[in-house]
Design an enzyme around this catalytic site. Structure first.
Site, PDB file in Angstrom:
ATOM      1  N   LYS A 166      -0.157   1.056   0.291  1.00 51.51           N
ATOM      2  CA  LYS A 166       0.460   2.423   0.665  1.00 51.51           C
ATOM      3  C   LYS A 166       0.199   2.758   2.185  1.00 51.51           C
ATOM      4  CE  LYS A 166      -0.839   6.013  -3.266  1.00 51.51           C
ATOM      5  NZ  LYS A 166      -1.610   6.652  -3.678  1.00 51.51           N
TER       6      LYS A 166
ATOM      7  N   ARG B 276      -4.776   0.775  -9.786  1.00 51.29           N
ATOM      8  CA  ARG B 276      -3.799   0.998  -9.515  1.00 51.29           C
ATOM      9  C   ARG B 276      -2.875   0.427  -8.817  1.00 51.29           C
ATOM     10  NH1 ARG B 276       0.971   4.598  -8.414  1.00 51.29           N
ATOM     11  NH2 ARG B 276       2.474   4.691  -9.827  1.00 51.29           N
TER      12      ARG B 276
END
Length: 286
Positions: free
Chosen positions: A221, A255
Site C-alpha cells: 500500500k 489480505r
C-alpha cells in the site's frame, strides 16, 4: 473462534486472505487476473501456498473508470461460482461495498463480504445477515468509494477507528450476521494519510484487545511506499515488516498479494510468540 464458510480458525491461528482482482486496472498486478484462466491459476497457487481465504474484487479501490454494479457483478459472480466448484473447502470472500453485488455473490457461494468502504451502503450488512455469511467491518474515515484522502484529520485516529468499526460490528450482529464471522479492519490508507496508517499499526493492540478478530490489508500500500519512498513493485519488504508487527500485536487475517512470503513471516512470529512449534528442532539434540 473465527468461523467462515466451513472453516474454523483458532484464536492464535493466523489466516491468509489472497487477493484475486477481476479488474483490468488493478494498482499492483495491472489486470493480470482479469481473465478467467489466469485468475483460476492464481487461486490454485494461493491455496497451495497456504491461503485459506480468496478475496475476489471486481472494482479497483482507487479512482478510475466508472464500473456499474452490473459490470462488477459480471466480473465476479460467475467466477465465485467456479471457485466454489473447484475449491469446495476454500473460504470465498468478495470485496464489494454494494448490496446488489453482495446478494448476487452470496447466491453464487461466497462466504464473506469484505466491505472496505466502511458501511457506505447499510444494506450490505443486511445481505450478510440474510445469507448468514461473514462480514468485514472497515474504517474508511467516511470516504466515498474510490476516492483518495485529502487533508483528512483526526483528533485521535485509533479512537475513531474503534468507534466506527465496533459500531459496524455491533450493528451487524444485531442484524443477524453470525458473531463468529465478523471481523474489524483499521482500513490502512482508506481515509488516512501515511502517518495515520503508521499510527493505526503501532496501536493495533487496542483493536485486538476488543476481542473481535482483526483483519489487516497492508499489501504494497501507499503508506508503505511513502514510508520507504519506494514504488509499488518495491514494497514487499516493507509490507512484510508491517505484517510481522501486526502479527505480534494480535491481528488474525492478512489480505495479501505475496502468499508464500507472508506465510513464512506469520509462522515465524507465531513460533516466537509460543503459539506454534518449530517445523524442525534438531539443533543441539543430535
Amino acid at each position: 473462534m473465527l468461523r467462515l464458510g466451513n472453516r474454523e480458525f483458532g484464536a492464535h491461528e493466523p489466516v491468509i486472505m489472497a487477493i484475486v482482482n477481476r479488474t483490468p486496472d488493478s494498482f499492483y498486478d495491472q489486470g493480470a487476473t482479469f481473465r478467467d484462466e489466469p485468475a483460476l491459476a492464481r487461486v490454485e497457487q494461493a491455496v497451495a501456498e497456504g491461503a485459506a481465504i480468496i478475496d475476489i474484487g471486481g472494482v479497483k479501490a482507487g479512482p478510475g473508470e466508472e464500473v456499474s454494479a452490473e459490470e462488477e457483478a459480471r466480473r465476479t459472480v460467475g467466477f465465485v461460482a467456479e471457485v466454489r466448484k473447484r475449491f469446495p473447502d476454500v473460504v470465498i470472500s468478495v470485496d464489494t461495498w454494494r448490496h446488489e453485488v453482495a446478494e448476487a455473490v452470496c447466491e453464487a457461494g461466497a462466504d464473506l463480504l469484505n466491505d472496505a468502504w466502511g458501511g457506505v451502503d447499510p444494506a450490505l450488512a443486511e445481505v450478510a445477515a440474510r445469507y448468514r455469511v461473514g462480514l468485514v467491518c472497515t474504517h474508511a474515515g467516511g470516504a466515498e468509494p474510490r476516492t483518495r484522502p485529502h487533508r483528512v484529520t483526526y483528533d485521535d485516529v485509533m479512537a475513531d477507528i474503534l468507534r466506527v468499526t465496533l459500531g459496524l460490528a455491533e450493528r451487524a450482529m444485531e442484524l443477524g450476521v453470525p458473531r463468529e464471522g465478523i471481523l474489524i479492519d483499521p482500513g490502512h490508507d482508506f481515509g488516512k494519510n501515511t502517518r495515520h496508517s503508521l499510527e493505526a499499526t503501532r496501536r493495533l493492540g487496542e483493536m485486538t484487545d476488543t476481542g473481535w478478530p482483526v483483519l489487516v490489508s497492508l499489501s504494497n500500500k501507499d503508506f508503505v511506499g511513502e514510508t520507504l519512498d519506494k514504488p509499488v513493485k518495491e514494497r514487499v519488504l516493507g509490507t512484510l515488516a508491517t505484517t510481522a508487527v501486526s502479527a505480534w500485536l494480535g491481528a488474525q487475517v492478512y489480505r495479501v498479494h505475496e502468499v508464500a512470503e507472508t506465510r513464512q513471516v506469520l509462522d515465524m512470529v507465531a513460533s516466537l510468540a509460543g503459539h506454534r512449534p518449530p517445523a524442525v528442532a534438531r539443533r543441539g539434540l543430535a
